[in-house]
Design a protein around this motif. Structure first.
Motif, PDB file in Angstrom:
ATOM      1  N   GLU A 211       0.834  -1.207   0.000  1.00 55.92           N
ATOM      2  CA  GLU A 211       0.000   0.000   0.000  1.00 55.92           C
ATOM      3  C   GLU A 211       0.871   1.260   0.000  1.00 55.92           C
TER       4      GLU A 211
ATOM      5  N   GLU B 206       3.928   1.488  -1.189  1.00 55.13           N
ATOM      6  CA  GLU B 206       4.535   1.571  -2.522  1.00 55.13           C
ATOM      7  C   GLU B 206       3.534   2.111  -3.540  1.00 55.13           C
ATOM      8  N   LEU B 207       2.274   1.683  -3.437  1.00 52.58           N
ATOM      9  CA  LEU B 207       1.240   2.214  -4.324  1.00 52.58           C
ATOM     10  C   LEU B 207       1.035   3.705  -4.087  1.00 52.58           C
ATOM     11  N   MET B 208       1.083   4.124  -2.816  1.00 53.96           N
ATOM     12  CA  MET B 208       0.937   5.534  -2.482  1.00 53.96           C
ATOM     13  C   MET B 208       2.080   6.348  -3.092  1.00 53.96           C
TER      14      MET B 208
ATOM     15  N   GLY C  16       3.785   5.591  -5.761  1.00 50.56           N
ATOM     16  CA  GLY C  16       3.523   5.642  -7.199  1.00 50.56           C
ATOM     17  C   GLY C  16       2.459   6.666  -7.548  1.00 50.56           C
ATOM     18  N   ARG C  17       1.404   6.720  -6.732  1.00 45.07           N
ATOM     19  CA  ARG C  17       0.343   7.710  -6.966  1.00 45.07           C
ATOM     20  C   ARG C  17       0.869   9.122  -6.813  1.00 45.07           C
ATOM     21  N   ILE C  18       1.700   9.354  -5.788  1.00 42.33           N
ATOM     22  CA  ILE C  18       2.275  10.682  -5.568  1.00 42.33           C
ATOM     23  C   ILE C  18       3.073  11.115  -6.788  1.00 42.33           C
TER      24      ILE C  18
ATOM     25  N   ARG D 213       2.830  10.003  -9.935  1.00 38.15           N
ATOM     26  CA  ARG D 213       1.942  10.219 -11.085  1.00 38.15           C
ATOM     27  C   ARG D 213       1.154  11.510 -10.951  1.00 38.15           C
ATOM     28  N   ILE D 214       0.560  11.722  -9.789  1.00 37.65           N
ATOM     29  CA  ILE D 214      -0.243  12.927  -9.565  1.00 37.65           C
ATOM     30  C   ILE D 214       0.629  14.169  -9.691  1.00 37.65           C
TER      31      ILE D 214
ATOM     32  N   THR E  98       7.910  17.157  -6.630  1.00 40.84           N
ATOM     33  CA  THR E  98       7.369  15.794  -6.667  1.00 40.84           C
ATOM     34  C   THR E  98       8.353  14.733  -6.157  1.00 40.84           C
TER      35      THR E  98
ATOM     36  N   ARG F 167       8.384  12.366  -2.647  1.00 37.47           N
ATOM     37  CA  ARG F 167       8.587  10.917  -2.681  1.00 37.47           C
ATOM     38  C   ARG F 167       9.617  10.492  -1.643  1.00 37.47           C
TER      39      ARG F 167
END
Length: 125
Positions: free
Chosen positions: A13, A15-17, A19-21, A23-24, A83, A87
């Motif tokens: 979760e 790691e997904l967060m 990745g979302r950060i 991308r966003i 960004t 991260r």
């Protein structure tokens, strides 16, 4: 008594967060830069006289509020630079969840280096 290490699904979760950060952050900065370009095409100018551009965050924000295209594009670039720094901050949190103290310290040092380099770059203009 020592707590259990973080479960694999919790780390997934995080790691997904991360990745979302990323991308966003990239999408938002691209949208802001595109808006600046559109404003420049509509206004036919960057909003500043030749050789003059906003340097500080405050002057960039003033230019954004005044809808000056160059300031809007500068804000987009600022967001793009911010960004990966965000991260690194999330990575510190992830390593702390894992109780991996070595990587918390290493990533914190990386964050400090990023902040110092940003300050030096800002002051050096």
């Amino acid at each position: 008594m020592r707590k259990q290490p973080v479960k694999a699904e919790e780390m997934h979760e995080v790691e997904l967060m991360i990745g979302r950060i990323l991308r966003i952050g990239v999408v938002v900065s691209a949208i802001v830069i595109a808006l600046g370009i559109i404003l420049m095409l509509i206004q036919g100018t960057g909003g500043y006289p030749n050789g003059v551009e906003p340097h500080g965050f405050g002057t960039i924000m003033q230019g954004v509020l005044a809808l000056k295209p160059y300031a809007v594009m500068m804000l987009g670039l600022f967001l793009l630079i911010l960004t990966p720094t965000l991260r690194v901050v999330v990575s510190i949190y992830a390593f702390a969840l894992e109780r991996d103290h070595l990587y918390v310290w290493i990533t914190t040092i990386v964050l400090i280096i990023l902040v110092i380099a940003s300050i030096i770059g800002y002051l050096g203009r």
